[in-house]
Design an enzyme around this catalytic site. Structure first.
Site, short mmCIF file in Angstrom:
data_model
loop_
_atom_site.label_atom_id
_atom_site.label_comp_id
_atom_site.label_asym_id
_atom_site.label_seq_id
_atom_site.Cartn_x
_atom_site.Cartn_y
_atom_site.Cartn_z
N HIS A 100 0.85 -1.21 0.00
CA HIS A 100 0.00 0.00 0.00
C HIS A 100 0.88 1.25 0.00
CE1 HIS A 100 -3.02 2.95 1.02
NE2 HIS A 100 -3.93 2.04 0.71
N GLU A 169 -3.89 1.55 -7.33
CA GLU A 169 -4.31 2.70 -6.52
C GLU A 169 -3.40 3.89 -6.82
OE1 GLU A 169 -6.61 1.48 -2.72
OE2 GLU A 169 -4.51 1.55 -2.26
N SER A 212 -10.58 6.86 -3.65
CA SER A 212 -11.78 7.71 -3.62
C SER A 212 -13.04 7.06 -4.21
CB SER A 212 -11.51 9.04 -4.33
OG SER A 212 -10.53 9.77 -3.63
P1 13P Z 1 -9.93 6.05 -0.12
O1 13P Z 1 -11.04 5.19 -0.66
O2 13P Z 1 -10.23 6.63 1.23
O3 13P Z 1 -9.48 7.05 -1.12
O4 13P Z 1 -8.68 5.08 0.15
C1 13P Z 1 -8.28 4.22 -0.84
C2 13P Z 1 -7.28 3.28 -0.28
O5 13P Z 1 -6.18 3.68 0.08
C3 13P Z 1 -7.69 1.89 -0.14
O6 13P Z 1 -6.60 1.07 0.11
#
Ligand code: 13P
Length: 251
Positions: A100, A169, A212
């Protein structure tokens, strides 16, 4: 609208306390009532402190549990404050999120992530492997190069690819309310899948999108046919929003 298998991974990050377990009731009931949604895979990744209570609560519901990170090394050992894959698996937890960007930002590099992936697979955990470019890399048109490098280094010498889901991501999208252009996202998901199939010997690569995701933009995101699900942060901590996201995908 879809009939295809879709993953909804709830990443609760550093949120939640013991009473938060009760907020799972709504999602459990929703899952029960939607027996037809065989293609719905829900995975909750709470902080370490809540993994065991979540596992107990989610027993026999079909909803799975994952950790948000783990240390490498498959034996007990000295790193104070660390938890490894073997310890997570011993709770009957099935998944772990690795790579992550919030952990990469703390200094976790591709080499460490690679060791974690290998060690987690040895402990029979399934992996949600996160990759994504920063806003600077995007501005410099380095998105694909970055993803390719994260994938090849993170998956180096990894033999069994069956239990690895990729979560794309983009760092600039996490928590910002901004999502990529649909065309770009479709293109990137395709690019990742082709690379995994052609260069990394994946038989059926699966790509989730994270950043998001919320009830307002999910209909737009669902237009992307080659995505296999979503990794959801903020919106997953609210059961109503989480259910709304799932409903809008399947209805
Ligand atoms: P958000 O959905 O709060 O943007 O976070 C995404 C995330 O980091 C999931 O691992």
């Amino acid at each position: 609208m879809t009939n295809k298998l879709r993953y909804f991974v709830a990443n609760w990050k550093m949120f939640g306390h013991l009473k938060s377990v009760n907020s799972l009731n709504k999602v459990i009931n929703f899952k029960k009532k939607n027996k037809k949604a065989k293609n719905l895979k829900i995975i909750y990744c709470p902080p370490f402190t809540l993994i065991y209570p979540f596992i107990q609560k989610l027993k026999k519901t079909g909803i799975k549990t994952g950790a948000q990170n783990c240390n490498f090394g498959s034996n007990y050992g000295p790193p104070t404050g660390s938890i490894n894959a073997m310890m997570i698996k011993s709770l009957n937890c099935e998944y772990v999120i690795l790579g992550h960007s919030e952990n990469r930002a703390k200094g976790e590099n591709d080499n460490i992530i690679n060791k974690k992936i290998i060690s987690a697979l040895e402990s029979k955990l399934k992996i949600i492997f996160c990759i994504g470019e920063t806003s600077t890399q995007k501005k410099r048109k380095l998105t694909k190069k970055t993803l390719l490098s994260q994938l090849s280094k993170g998956l180096k010498k990894v033999k069994n690819k069956k239990n690895i889901l990729i979560a794309y991501e983009p760092v600039w999208s996490i928590g910002s309310g901004i999502i990529p252009k649909i065309k770009d996202l479709e293109n990137i998901s395709n690019y990742i899948k082709l690379f995994l199939a052609n260069n990394m010997k994946f038989k059926n690569p699966k790509v989730l999108y994270g950043g998001s995701v919320n009830p307002k933009n999910i209909s737009l995101l669902n237009k992307i046919k080659n995505l296999d699900g979503f990794l959801i942060g903020g919106a997953s901590q609210n059961s109503d929003k989480f259910i709304d996201i799932i409903k809008k995908t399947f209805n």
